[in-house]
Design a protein around this motif. Structure first.
Motif, PDB file in Angstrom:
ATOM      1  N   ASN A 168       1.023  -1.275   0.062  1.00  0.00           N
ATOM      2  CA  ASN A 168       0.119   0.047   0.226  1.00  0.00           C
ATOM      3  C   ASN A 168       0.882   1.433  -0.197  1.00  0.00           C
ATOM      4  OD1 ASN A 168      -3.006  -0.596   0.087  1.00  0.00           O
ATOM      5  ND2 ASN A 168      -2.088  -1.939   1.616  1.00  0.00           N
ATOM      6  N   GLU A 169       0.455   2.540   0.491  1.00  0.00           N
ATOM      7  CA  GLU A 169       1.099   3.700   0.490  1.00  0.00           C
ATOM      8  C   GLU A 169       0.966   4.459   1.520  1.00  0.00           C
ATOM      9  OE1 GLU A 169      -0.320   5.765  -2.964  1.00  0.00           O
ATOM     10  OE2 GLU A 169       0.522   4.469  -4.516  1.00  0.00           O
ATOM     11  N   LEU A 170       1.038   3.370   2.795  1.00  0.00           N
ATOM     12  CA  LEU A 170       0.813   3.968   4.346  1.00  0.00           C
ATOM     13  C   LEU A 170       2.012   4.391   4.742  1.00  0.00           C
ATOM     14  CD1 LEU A 170      -1.276   0.906   5.663  1.00  0.00           C
ATOM     15  CD2 LEU A 170      -2.094   3.104   4.969  1.00  0.00           C
ATOM     16  N   SER A 171       2.257   5.731   5.489  1.00  0.00           N
ATOM     17  CA  SER A 171       3.187   6.207   6.110  1.00  0.00           C
ATOM     18  C   SER A 171       3.099   5.973   7.733  1.00  0.00           C
ATOM     19  CB  SER A 171       3.604   7.464   5.529  1.00  0.00           C
ATOM     20  OG  SER A 171       2.457   8.256   5.881  1.00  0.00           O
ATOM     21  N   ASP A 172       1.650   5.964   8.210  1.00  0.00           N
ATOM     22  CA  ASP A 172       1.375   5.946   9.599  1.00  0.00           C
ATOM     23  C   ASP A 172       0.167   5.019   9.889  1.00  0.00           C
ATOM     24  OD1 ASP A 172       1.740   6.589  12.039  1.00  0.00           O
ATOM     25  OD2 ASP A 172       1.225   8.605  12.035  1.00  0.00           O
ATOM     26  N   LEU A 173      -0.096   4.612  11.004  1.00  0.00           N
ATOM     27  CA  LEU A 173      -1.200   3.832  11.503  1.00  0.00           C
ATOM     28  C   LEU A 173      -2.105   4.962  12.476  1.00  0.00           C
ATOM     29  CD1 LEU A 173       0.532   0.087  11.864  1.00  0.00           C
ATOM     30  CD2 LEU A 173      -0.989   1.359   9.932  1.00  0.00           C
ATOM     31  N   PRO A 174      -3.295   4.647  12.887  1.00  0.00           N
ATOM     32  CA  PRO A 174      -4.026   5.187  13.763  1.00  0.00           C
ATOM     33  C   PRO A 174      -3.660   4.826  15.064  1.00  0.00           C
ATOM     34  CG  PRO A 174      -5.474   3.799  12.322  1.00  0.00           C
ATOM     35  CD  PRO A 174      -4.158   3.349  12.074  1.00  0.00           C
ATOM     36  N   PRO A 175      -3.849   6.033  16.044  1.00  0.00           N
ATOM     37  CA  PRO A 175      -3.178   6.040  17.368  1.00  0.00           C
ATOM     38  C   PRO A 175      -3.676   4.494  18.274  1.00  0.00           C
ATOM     39  CG  PRO A 175      -5.047   7.659  17.086  1.00  0.00           C
ATOM     40  CD  PRO A 175      -4.861   6.905  15.911  1.00  0.00           C
ATOM     41  N   SER A 176      -4.499   3.870  17.789  1.00  0.00           N
ATOM     42  CA  SER A 176      -5.002   2.787  18.430  1.00  0.00           C
ATOM     43  C   SER A 176      -5.484   1.674  17.659  1.00  0.00           C
ATOM     44  CB  SER A 176      -6.241   2.965  19.307  1.00  0.00           C
ATOM     45  OG  SER A 176      -7.142   3.366  18.747  1.00  0.00           O
ATOM     46  N   PHE A 180       6.449   3.786   5.245  1.00  0.00           N
ATOM     47  CA  PHE A 180       6.789   3.903   6.746  1.00  0.00           C
ATOM     48  C   PHE A 180       8.362   4.505   6.799  1.00  0.00           C
ATOM     49  CE2 PHE A 180       3.191   1.292   7.150  1.00  0.00           C
ATOM     50  CZ  PHE A 180       2.444   1.900   8.100  1.00  0.00           C
ATOM     51  N   ARG A 181       8.471   5.694   7.295  1.00  0.00           N
ATOM     52  CA  ARG A 181       9.966   5.828   7.641  1.00  0.00           C
ATOM     53  C   ARG A 181      10.174   5.711   8.991  1.00  0.00           C
ATOM     54  NH1 ARG A 181      10.742  12.038   6.192  1.00  0.00           N
ATOM     55  NH2 ARG A 181       8.875  12.420   7.555  1.00  0.00           N
TER      56      ARG A 181
END
Length: 416
Positions: free
Chosen positions: A168-176, A191-192
């Protein structure tokens, strides 16, 4: 001392060179604008976003520039259209294409085989592609693989053990995330850094093929049993891997180590140490991913899984395939062009002046055995407006004397 005539001649050359560089930048801007229009973007100004490579596209999205190329615009070589990535990447891919086409013409080979790729244009196996497109039957498993997502959809309310977000093109996830989550796959994303919201009970984390940096892997869940960090270009040093293992002794950690290079990774540490008449010497500069693609697309050979085969394995297989085609290789030799002695004298004076400005040496590439070593790169090799282009411009301006004498030396033997 240079005469007035020599100074005028040098000034004319400098102005002409600047005009050529400016024209090249204009042409690049026009090309980027054309690519943006073909990609469905509506911009009045030239866009440097459409059709970028993975890292540049991720950076553009973080800056809020939503007009980015689709997966049809940045496939790998051999998977349909050429990859419209950064200028330097495009040059590499076009050279690869030209080499293949020249060889096909000589042996009458059939058309290149289409590759199976993910949303980033990376070659994957058909089995992996089928797995991404299938839906898990176990209610404790959820998969959003291969959907080009930039945000995680709402997860089901029932307990969840396995979450697959690969390709995918995800760079972050939800806080929970669900506290019941045990296995998480975020491979092949943007993701960095490892997300801070990982549940404490997580056991397995797959984070291969991302943009992770040394500073991006800090705290890990206390119960984590294994983490896979392979194929992150900025995570490649043995000392870093050893430090991670010391910090997390109860966690199995996988990381692709290329510094220092493992045995049999390359033949010769540099081109100067290789026999130029050997095919392997000409293949060594290519990244392993390009060699894997060539095995499948050019020779219709087997897909070699990068998780279980090394670069040495890939190189050995590719050389066997070349040998199976038969025929002798031609060796062309050139004596080169003798450089003007005045240019060489001027270059030596400038380089000695630069060398004497350092007390303890300057080594920008430690693999090169030199006390003083510096790399100057034309800003034109990077997308317009990028940080790399800005850094390259600043560096060239800082060492303008060296850049100019280098361009003069090249121009004296190659007017193009």
């Amino acid at each position: 001392m240079e005469s007035r005539t020599q100074r005028k001649r040098a000034e004319r050359k400098r102005i002409k060179r600047l005009e050529i560089e400016n024209r090249a930048l204009q042409l690049q801007a026009e090309q980027l604008k054309l690519e943006a229009a073909q990609g469905g973007c509506d911009h009045d100004e030239p866009s440097s976003v459409a059709g970028l490579g993975k890292a540049a596209r991720a950076r553009a999205v973080r800056k809020g520039e939503e007009c980015v190329g689709t997966k049809e615009m940045h496939r790998a070589a051999g998977a349909g259209p050429l990859q419209a990535a950064s200028a330097s990447s495009s040059i590499t891919i076009r050279i690869e294409e030209a080499e293949s086409k020249a060889r096909w013409a000589g042996i009458g080979k059939s058309a290149r085989m289409e590759l199976v790729t993910d949303c980033h244009g990376a070659m994957i196996s058909q089995e992996e592609k089928d797995r991404q497109e299938s839906c898990p039957r176990d209610p404790l498993q959820v998969s959003f693989a291969g959907r080009s997502l930039r945000a995680l959809p709402t997860l089901p309310s029932n307990p969840l053990h396995t979450l697959t977000l690969t390709s995918n093109e995800l760079s972050d996830l939800p806080p929970s995330l669900p506290a019941t989550l045990l296995h998480l796959d975020i491979s092949r994303n943007w993701f960095r850094k490892i997300p801070d919201s990982l549940p404490a009970n997580l056991v397995t984390l797959l984070a291969t093929h991302n943009l992770l940096r040394n500073s991006g892997v800090t705290t890990l869940p206390t119960r984590l049993k294994s983490i896979d960090l392979r194929f992150n270009q900025n995570l490649n040093k043995r000392t870093y891997l050893e430090g991670l293992k010391a910090k997390h002794p109860n966690t199995s950690i996988l990381l692709t180590v290329t510094h220092p290079p493992p045995p049999d990774l390359y033949v010769g540490e540099s081109a100067a140490e290789r026999d130029p008449s050997l095919l392997r010497s000409q293949l060594e500069p290519w990244p392993t991913s390009a060699l894997r693609r060539r095995i499948v697309s050019d020779f219709h050979g087997p897909f070699l899984c990068e998780s279980t085969t090394t670069r040495a394995d890939v190189m050995k297989k590719l050389l066997e395939l070349y040998e199976s085609e038969g025929g002798e290789r031609r060796v062309l030799k050139s004596s080169g062009v003798e450089l003007d002695s005045e240019f060489l004298r001027r270059a030596r004076v400038i380089m000695e002046e630069w060398s004497n400005s350092f007390d303890n040496g300057n080594e920008e590439r430690t693999s090169v055995n030199a006390q003083h070593y510096m790399i100057l790169t034309s800003p034109r090799l990077y997308e317009l407006g990028s940080r790399k282009a800005a850094r390259a411009t600043a560096k060239v301006n800082k060492y303008r004397k060296i850049w100019d004498v280098g361009m003069d030396l090249l121009g004296s033997v190659d007017g193009a």
